[in-house]
Structures are given as C-alpha cells and as structure tokens.
Design a protein around this motif. Structure first.
Motif, PDB file in Angstrom:
ATOM      1  N   VAL A   1       0.872  -1.174   0.000  1.00 35.89           N
ATOM      2  CA  VAL A   1       0.000   0.000   0.000  1.00 35.89           C
ATOM      3  C   VAL A   1       0.907   1.221   0.000  1.00 35.89           C
TER       4      VAL A   1
ATOM      5  N   ALA B   1      -4.375   1.750   4.214  1.00 36.91           N
ATOM      6  CA  ALA B   1      -3.468   1.212   5.235  1.00 36.91           C
ATOM      7  C   ALA B   1      -4.156   1.169   6.598  1.00 36.91           C
TER       8      ALA B   1
ATOM      9  N   VAL C   1       4.680  -4.716   8.674  1.00 37.05           N
ATOM     10  CA  VAL C   1       4.630  -3.323   8.230  1.00 37.05           C
ATOM     11  C   VAL C   1       6.052  -2.913   7.870  1.00 37.05           C
TER      12      VAL C   1
ATOM     13  N   LEU D   1      -0.574   7.932  10.315  1.00 33.72           N
ATOM     14  CA  LEU D   1      -0.917   6.556   9.980  1.00 33.72           C
ATOM     15  C   LEU D   1      -1.681   5.841  11.090  1.00 33.72           C
TER      16      LEU D   1
END
Length: 73
Positions: free
Chosen positions: A12, A19, A31, A46
């Motif tokens: 992604v 995400a 990750v 994020l």
C-alpha cells in the motif's frame, strides 16, 4: 481472511485510508516503513484512530539519500 489466502505480498503506497483499514481489520502481519529525512507541512497520521499496536523492529537500514527503512512487526 485476506492474509490467510494464497498469493503474494500486498503493498500500500500513498493511501493512508487503505493502510488504516487493513491495520484496523488485523489484516496485516508485517509493516514496512520508510521515514523521510525531512517532512514538510502537516497531515494525517498513519496510526491515528487505531487501537494501540505493539511493533517490534526486526531490521532497519539507511539509504544513501538519508531515508530510514524500517521493518517492524
């Protein structure tokens, strides 16, 4: 579940909403982060809005341009 099905890795790039959805659904088992040496401006984060996630660094390296490449799990 997506991560239990056959197939390759899913990457992604530049889609924080995808995400976050995958992280929130528990569909991610690794990750990989790239941290830029300089950040301009402001924006969404994020991990905002997600339950606490414990990440442990597996390995990291610095690129010739100063980017930090981190592989936590």
């Amino acid at each position: 579940m997506l991560k239990d099905s056959s197939g390759g890795d899913i990457g992604v790039h530049a889609s924080i909403s995808v995400a976050q959805a995958l992280l929130g659904a528990g569909a991610i088992d690794e990750v990989r982060l790239v941290v830029a040496p300089a950040i301009a401006g402001h924006g969404r984060r994020l991990l905002d809005g997600l339950p606490p996630i414990r990440l442990e660094p597996l390995r990291s390296a610095t690129s010739p341009k100063g980017y930090l490449l981190v592989v936590p799990i």
